[in-house]
Structure formats: C-alpha cells, structure tokens
Write a protein that holds these residues in place. Structure first.
Motif, PDB file in Angstrom:
ATOM      1  N   HIS A  88     -18.075  20.073 -21.331  1.00  0.00           N
ATOM      2  CA  HIS A  88     -17.486  19.857 -20.007  1.00  0.00           C
ATOM      3  C   HIS A  88     -17.899  18.506 -19.426  1.00  0.00           C
ATOM      4  N   PHE A  89     -19.206  18.222 -19.484  1.00  0.00           N
ATOM      5  CA  PHE A  89     -19.732  16.942 -18.998  1.00  0.00           C
ATOM      6  C   PHE A  89     -20.018  16.040 -20.198  1.00  0.00           C
ATOM      7  N   LYS A  90     -19.281  14.982 -20.335  1.00  0.00           N
ATOM      8  CA  LYS A  90     -19.492  14.049 -21.443  1.00  0.00           C
ATOM      9  C   LYS A  90     -20.462  12.962 -20.980  1.00  0.00           C
ATOM     10  N   LEU A  91     -21.697  13.044 -21.428  1.00  0.00           N
ATOM     11  CA  LEU A  91     -22.707  12.087 -21.014  1.00  0.00           C
ATOM     12  C   LEU A  91     -22.584  10.814 -21.845  1.00  0.00           C
ATOM     13  N   LYS A  92     -22.431   9.689 -21.158  1.00  0.00           N
ATOM     14  CA  LYS A  92     -22.255   8.407 -21.824  1.00  0.00           C
ATOM     15  C   LYS A  92     -23.289   7.402 -21.327  1.00  0.00           C
ATOM     16  N   GLY A  93     -23.503   6.366 -22.120  1.00  0.00           N
ATOM     17  CA  GLY A  93     -24.403   5.301 -21.711  1.00  0.00           C
ATOM     18  C   GLY A  93     -25.859   5.641 -21.941  1.00  0.00           C
ATOM     19  N   ASP A  94     -26.734   5.006 -21.166  1.00  0.00           N
ATOM     20  CA  ASP A  94     -28.185   5.175 -21.297  1.00  0.00           C
ATOM     21  C   ASP A  94     -28.634   6.384 -20.492  1.00  0.00           C
ATOM     22  N   VAL A  98     -35.251  13.891 -17.718  1.00  0.00           N
ATOM     23  CA  VAL A  98     -36.493  14.195 -17.002  1.00  0.00           C
ATOM     24  C   VAL A  98     -36.857  15.655 -17.259  1.00  0.00           C
ATOM     25  N   GLY A  99     -38.058  15.865 -17.777  1.00  0.00           N
ATOM     26  CA  GLY A  99     -38.442  17.205 -18.208  1.00  0.00           C
ATOM     27  C   GLY A  99     -37.760  17.587 -19.507  1.00  0.00           C
ATOM     28  N   GLY A 100     -37.398  16.568 -20.295  1.00  0.00           N
ATOM     29  CA  GLY A 100     -36.613  16.790 -21.509  1.00  0.00           C
ATOM     30  C   GLY A 100     -37.408  17.194 -22.730  1.00  0.00           C
ATOM     31  N   LEU A 101     -38.725  17.129 -22.633  1.00  0.00           N
ATOM     32  CA  LEU A 101     -39.644  17.538 -23.697  1.00  0.00           C
ATOM     33  C   LEU A 101     -39.233  16.955 -25.058  1.00  0.00           C
ATOM     34  N   THR A 102     -38.850  17.798 -26.019  1.00  0.00           N
ATOM     35  CA  THR A 102     -38.586  17.337 -27.383  1.00  0.00           C
ATOM     36  C   THR A 102     -37.225  16.669 -27.555  1.00  0.00           C
ATOM     37  N   GLY A 103     -36.478  16.557 -26.464  1.00  0.00           N
ATOM     38  CA  GLY A 103     -35.211  15.834 -26.547  1.00  0.00           C
ATOM     39  C   GLY A 103     -34.074  16.636 -27.143  1.00  0.00           C
ATOM     40  N   THR A 104     -34.042  17.938 -26.897  1.00  0.00           N
ATOM     41  CA  THR A 104     -32.981  18.767 -27.471  1.00  0.00           C
ATOM     42  C   THR A 104     -31.610  18.452 -26.892  1.00  0.00           C
ATOM     43  N   LEU A 105     -31.555  17.766 -25.759  1.00  0.00           N
ATOM     44  CA  LEU A 105     -30.269  17.325 -25.219  1.00  0.00           C
ATOM     45  C   LEU A 105     -29.516  16.480 -26.230  1.00  0.00           C
ATOM     46  N   ARG A 106     -30.234  15.784 -27.105  1.00  0.00           N
ATOM     47  CA  ARG A 106     -29.605  14.913 -28.108  1.00  0.00           C
ATOM     48  C   ARG A 106     -28.675  15.671 -29.039  1.00  0.00           C
ATOM     49  N   GLU A 107     -28.834  16.987 -29.115  1.00  0.00           N
ATOM     50  CA  GLU A 107     -27.950  17.805 -29.953  1.00  0.00           C
ATOM     51  C   GLU A 107     -26.492  17.663 -29.521  1.00  0.00           C
ATOM     52  N   LEU A 109     -25.292  14.791 -27.762  1.00  0.00           N
ATOM     53  CA  LEU A 109     -24.959  13.395 -27.481  1.00  0.00           C
ATOM     54  C   LEU A 109     -24.355  12.720 -28.701  1.00  0.00           C
ATOM     55  N   ASN A 110     -23.788  11.542 -28.480  1.00  0.00           N
ATOM     56  CA  ASN A 110     -23.226  10.764 -29.583  1.00  0.00           C
ATOM     57  C   ASN A 110     -24.332  10.141 -30.422  1.00  0.00           C
ATOM     58  N   GLU A 111     -24.085  10.004 -31.685  1.00  0.00           N
ATOM     59  CA  GLU A 111     -25.051   9.380 -32.597  1.00  0.00           C
ATOM     60  C   GLU A 111     -25.360   7.960 -32.130  1.00  0.00           C
ATOM     61  N   GLY A 112     -26.641   7.630 -32.051  1.00  0.00           N
ATOM     62  CA  GLY A 112     -27.044   6.282 -31.663  1.00  0.00           C
ATOM     63  C   GLY A 112     -27.079   6.033 -30.176  1.00  0.00           C
ATOM     64  N   GLN A 113     -26.774   7.040 -29.361  1.00  0.00           N
ATOM     65  CA  GLN A 113     -26.783   6.865 -27.914  1.00  0.00           C
ATOM     66  C   GLN A 113     -28.213   6.624 -27.420  1.00  0.00           C
ATOM     67  N   ARG A 114     -28.370   5.684 -26.475  1.00  0.00           N
ATOM     68  CA  ARG A 114     -29.712   5.351 -25.999  1.00  0.00           C
ATOM     69  C   ARG A 114     -30.225   6.446 -25.065  1.00  0.00           C
ATOM     70  N   TYR A 115     -31.419   6.942 -25.399  1.00  0.00           N
ATOM     71  CA  TYR A 115     -31.941   8.144 -24.742  1.00  0.00           C
ATOM     72  C   TYR A 115     -33.465   8.097 -24.732  1.00  0.00           C
ATOM     73  N   ILE A 116     -34.042   8.561 -23.634  1.00  0.00           N
ATOM     74  CA  ILE A 116     -35.490   8.721 -23.575  1.00  0.00           C
ATOM     75  C   ILE A 116     -35.820   9.998 -22.820  1.00  0.00           C
ATOM     76  N   SER A 117     -36.811  10.718 -23.316  1.00  0.00           N
ATOM     77  CA  SER A 117     -37.294  11.932 -22.654  1.00  0.00           C
ATOM     78  C   SER A 117     -38.645  11.643 -22.017  1.00  0.00           C
ATOM     79  N   ILE A 118     -38.829  12.186 -20.806  1.00  0.00           N
ATOM     80  CA  ILE A 118     -40.123  12.085 -20.136  1.00  0.00           C
ATOM     81  C   ILE A 118     -40.529  13.488 -19.698  1.00  0.00           C
ATOM     82  N   ASP A 119     -41.784  13.851 -19.962  1.00  0.00           N
ATOM     83  CA  ASP A 119     -42.214  15.221 -19.697  1.00  0.00           C
ATOM     84  C   ASP A 119     -43.738  15.250 -19.559  1.00  0.00           C
ATOM     85  N   PRO A 120     -44.283  16.100 -18.685  1.00  0.00           N
ATOM     86  CA  PRO A 120     -45.739  16.169 -18.552  1.00  0.00           C
ATOM     87  C   PRO A 120     -46.447  16.862 -19.715  1.00  0.00           C
TER      88      PRO A 120
END
Length: 273
Positions: A88-94, A98-107, A109-120
């Motif tokens: 439904h929501f197509k996330l594009k760009g950088d 926040v609170g993304g831990l192991t970065g499962t959101l990347r499942e 996303l598009n291949e090679g999309q710029r992404y960073i996870s930050i988590d305590p």
C-alpha cells in the motif's frame, strides 16, 4: 547476525552528527560496543525513564528468547501480515527506520535502497535468532545500524525521504521529542510513517472484553503477579496519535488499518510541513 554484515556506508558517515549538539562529528569520536556505534542518550533523571528501562529490558528478552522466537513459520506469518502495508505504501528514497532493530523493513524495500536502522538494543544484531534469519531474506545482507534512541537522532537535518516508526512509539520515553526529531531529519518534502496498535481501534471505543482483560492485569499487578504486566509507556487512541503527529509539524495524509489485526493496528502517513 554475522559481524561482517554490520556496515556503515559513506552516505551514513556524511550525515552523522553528535546526537545532542547536532554538530558534525567524526565516527571515531563515538563510543563503540561490540563494533556498533553507541549514540544512545538516556534521560535517566527524567520522569518515565525507569518504566522505559524496565520495558526495554523485557522487549530485549522477548526478542531473543520469547515463546514464538524459535519458530521459523511464526516469522514467515509475520512477514505476510506486514506485506500489505508496504504494498500500500511504497517507500522510496533514503529511509531511516527508528526502532528498526535488525532492519526487517528491508524485506519490503527495493534492492539497493539506502536504509539505516537505529535502535537502543545495541546487541540486537548479534543476538538475532536463527529462526528469524531463516525467515527473512534481508537478514543475510549488510545492514547500516547504529545504537541510538528516537529522542536524540545522530543525523543532520533534511537527510531522509522517509522516517519509519513501526510498533515503537508506545515504547519511547518522550513521544513528542521523538516526533520532533523525525521532523528535523526529514527532507522538506519528507514523509513519516507511524505504525501502532491504538486503544479502541478504529472506533476509539474499548470493548467490554478488553476492559475486563485490562482490569484483570492491573489487579494481578497489585497483588504482585507480573506475568501479564504491560510494559508499554503509553496507550494512545487513534485520535491521540493523530494529534501527537500534527502537534509536531506534520500534515496527516492517510490512516491505513493493517488487515490482519482487524482495525486495531493503524499505519499513519504524514508529510512534513
């Protein structure tokens, strides 16, 4: 997660700042814990910290040894429950997760999309369960990860196209500050996505059964039974959540109710004013 999957790409270095002063800072000026940049800032003497700390400890235990976390099929179901959101929501760009831990959101996303996870949960990468790794293809790929909290993001202003906050805003110590920081690091036309269980669901009214369950939990806590203790910091309604977002410099664009949770979990898309 294997150590060589932890990375910090040059584009991340270029936007790195001190989490408090927001001044440019070299990576070597940060403390490192087990190879991970530690940019966490804790408000230890501010109201709510003790509750946050206890809740965070419980979350970390659940993430690494909870009843469902040795089950590959449970993780695969989790992926399928979340998939409609990102269709439904197509996330594009950088993207900053926040609170993304192991970065499962990347499942999703598009291949090679710029992404960073930050988590305590700074050791979360090394403690990822084997079952989770088997279910999520993205966990075999390098991840930009930094230890930090939502209230003090160590990134320059106007750095990201999307800030993503899934199932975490009811865990932060100061929700308003977390949203102000999200606004600061977004580009002028940037978007915020907040996914959260909301009290009363789509109608805003708590069911009688839910009311009885909550009363039972509270009663058990009063007599010292903490098995069912609620470790969330706050419980917003949909209306409360929208107010929090608009009060901190965003326009609401859409509320999307996650199908699997039957009008109980909402994903709000908002744009930076």
């Amino acid at each position: 997660m294997k150590e060589n999957l932890l990375v910090f790409d040059q584009w991340c270095l270029d936007i790195l700042v001190d989490p408090i002063t927001k001044q440019k800072v070299a990576i070597e000026n940060f403390k490192f814990i087990n190879g991970v940049i530690d940019a966490r800032v804790f408000l230890k003497n501010t109201h709510g910290f003790k509750d946050w700390e206890v809740g965070q400890d419980e979350f970390e235990k659940c993430e690494t040894s909870g009843s469902n976390y040795g089950n590959v099929e449970a993780y695969k179901k989790e992926i399928e429950y979340d998939r409609p959101i990102y269709e439904h929501f197509k996330l594009k760009g950088d993207i900053l997760d926040v609170g993304g831990l192991t970065g499962t959101l990347r499942e999703f996303l598009n291949e090679g999309q710029r992404y960073i996870s930050i988590d305590p949960f700074i050791d979360g990468l090394s403690k990822t369960t084997s079952a989770k790794k088997k279910a999520y293809n993205c966990l075999s790929k390098p991840l930009n990860f930094i230890g930090g909290v939502a209230e003090f993001l160590p990134f320059q202003k106007n750095s990201f196209d999307y800030v993503h906050m899934r199932s975490m805003l009811d865990h932060v110590q100061v929700p308003d500050l977390a949203l102000k920081e999200a606004n600061r690091v977004l580009k002028p036309k940037g978007k915020l996505i907040v996914g959260l269980y909301v009290e009363g669901g789509k109608t805003g009214r708590k069911s009688f059964i839910r009311f009885l369950k909550d009363m039972t939990k509270e009663t058990l806590e009063l007599i010292g039974v903490n098995k069912y203790k609620d470790f969330h910091v706050w419980h917003p309604t949909h209306k409360n959540l929208l107010k929090l977002i608009t009060d901190n410099g965003f326009n609401i664009e859409e509320s999307y109710w996650q199908p699997h949770w039957k009008d109980q979990v909402v994903y709000v898309l908002a744009s930076k004013i």
